[in-house]
Design an enzyme around this catalytic site. Structure first.
Site, PDB file in Angstrom:
ATOM      1  N   HIS A 124       0.721  -1.324   0.491  1.00  0.00           N
ATOM      2  CA  HIS A 124      -0.234  -0.091  -0.585  1.00  0.00           C
ATOM      3  C   HIS A 124       0.911   1.350  -0.007  1.00  0.00           C
ATOM      4  CE1 HIS A 124      -2.637   3.379   0.711  1.00  0.00           C
ATOM      5  NE2 HIS A 124      -2.624   3.037   1.871  1.00  0.00           N
ATOM      6  N   HIS A 129       0.874   4.376  -2.589  1.00  0.00           N
ATOM      7  CA  HIS A 129       1.671   6.587  -2.823  1.00  0.00           C
ATOM      8  C   HIS A 129       2.597   6.949  -3.373  1.00  0.00           C
ATOM      9  CE1 HIS A 129      -0.965   7.714   0.670  1.00  0.00           C
ATOM     10  NE2 HIS A 129      -1.042   6.274   0.883  1.00  0.00           N
ATOM     11  N   GLU A 170      -5.867   9.464  -0.662  1.00  0.00           N
ATOM     12  CA  GLU A 170      -5.962   8.397  -0.376  1.00  0.00           C
ATOM     13  C   GLU A 170      -6.877   7.950  -1.343  1.00  0.00           C
ATOM     14  OE1 GLU A 170      -4.581   5.705   1.032  1.00  0.00           O
ATOM     15  OE2 GLU A 170      -3.442   6.842   2.514  1.00  0.00           O
ATOM     16  N   SER A 189      -3.971   0.126  -4.843  1.00  0.00           N
ATOM     17  CA  SER A 189      -3.618  -0.752  -3.954  1.00  0.00           C
ATOM     18  C   SER A 189      -4.456  -1.807  -3.551  1.00  0.00           C
ATOM     19  CB  SER A 189      -2.712  -0.341  -3.004  1.00  0.00           C
ATOM     20  OG  SER A 189      -3.530   0.420  -1.801  1.00  0.00           O
TER      21      SER A 189
HETATM   22 FE    FE Z   1      -2.194   5.035   3.223  1.00  0.00          FE
END
Ligand code: FE
Ligand code: PHE
Length: 281
Positions: A124, A129, A170, A189
């Site tokens: 993730h 990111h 997010e 993700s």
């Molecule tokens: Fe995150």
């Protein structure tokens, strides 16, 4: 509230990634996740994300070595990736962002947890990111967010500011050449949410509005009921980094929260939920 870092961590809470300690089975989990997601994301993720995967050579087999990765990333936008043992206090997190350091977990999920896990792991944090941190505008937004976070504490506005992170970094959607695309790390993700966020008739998709977003509560235990759509990272940076939030925080203090599935008359709808929701503010 500030607490002390765990014994193995530095005062900034960072630890060594210890890349050599990953087992072949752990690298294989990354490879499976990578293969599955990169396939899914063609034509679904925004251009900057896909470009980032490429520019950072994230397709190379195995869990990325943070030192290599940071070197590449630093050349592009001045960001680095540092390992932390788990969740860190808000102020520590903001301080790292403000200095263009992205904190990432180093552990990887078990093969039985490919689809769901509660705590962010290295897949993730890095796959989700880091690609966008290679985009100069998004990179600036993230740094400004960190500086803003350090400032928000004094206004008692952390919860409001956290919602902005949630609904952009997010779980954000972006409109690109007229089509909806993904950029939120929590979406890209996640195998299931990648499809759901873009293609499911279930959630609301609402044009991004800063004040609206900061009033909206969110769910951490299920796919989102509402996504907010930006028209580009320039727009996002302009509406946040270039604006003094102090008057906004003052205004927000007098306004009620909005439920995660609510639709307001003032919302610019891009897609309305098909579920019969009667959400009210
Ligand atoms: Fe995150
Ligand atoms: N400009 C905001 C402030 O005045 C900080 C901020 C920047 C917040 C970028 C989010 C993103 O506090």
């Amino acid at each position: 509230m500030l607490c002390d870092p765990p014994p193995q961590a530095g005062s900034d809470w960072t630890i060594a990634q210890d890349w050599k300690a990953y087992s072949p089975a752990e690298h294989a989990v990354w490879d499976r996740l990578y293969a599955r997601q990169s396939q899914m994301l063609k034509g679904r993720a925004c251009e900057a994300f896909l470009r980032g995967l490429d520019a950072l050579r994230l397709s190379r087999a195995g869990i990325p070595d943070f030192e290599d990765l940071s070197e590449r990333l630093h050349r592009l936008t001045g960001w680095r990736v540092v390992a932390v043992p788990g969740l860190v206090p808000d102020a520590v997190f903001f301080e790292h962002l403000a200095n263009r350091r992205f904190v990432a977990g180093r552990f990887i999920r078990k093969p039985t947890e490919l689809d769901y896990l509660q705590e962010p792991d290295v897949f993730h944090d890095v796959f989700g990111h880091v690609p966008l941190l290679s985009d100069p505008v998004f990179a600036d937004y993230m740094q400004a967010y960190g500086i803003g976070g350090l400032r928000a504490e004094a206004f008692g506005a952390l919860e409001k500011l956290a919602r902005l992170y949630w609904y952009t970094v997010e779980f954000g959607l972006i409109r690109e050449n007229g089509a909806l695309r993904l950029y939120g790390s929590g979406i890209v993700s996640s195998h299931g949410e990648t499809e759901y966020a873009l293609d499911s008739p279930s959630p609301n998709r609402i044009r991004f509005d800063l004040e609206r977003v900061m009033r909206t509560r969110y769910r951490i235990d299920d796919y989102q009921q509402t996504y907010f759509v930006i028209d580009g990272f320039e727009e996002l940076r302009h509406q946040t980094a270039d604006v003094d939030f102090a008057p906004l925080y003052a205004r927000l203090a007098g306004l009620s929260d909005i439920a995660p599935d609510a639709i307001l008359p003032s919302d610019a709808m891009i897609a309305r939920a098909t579920r019969a929701t009667t959400g009210t503010a």
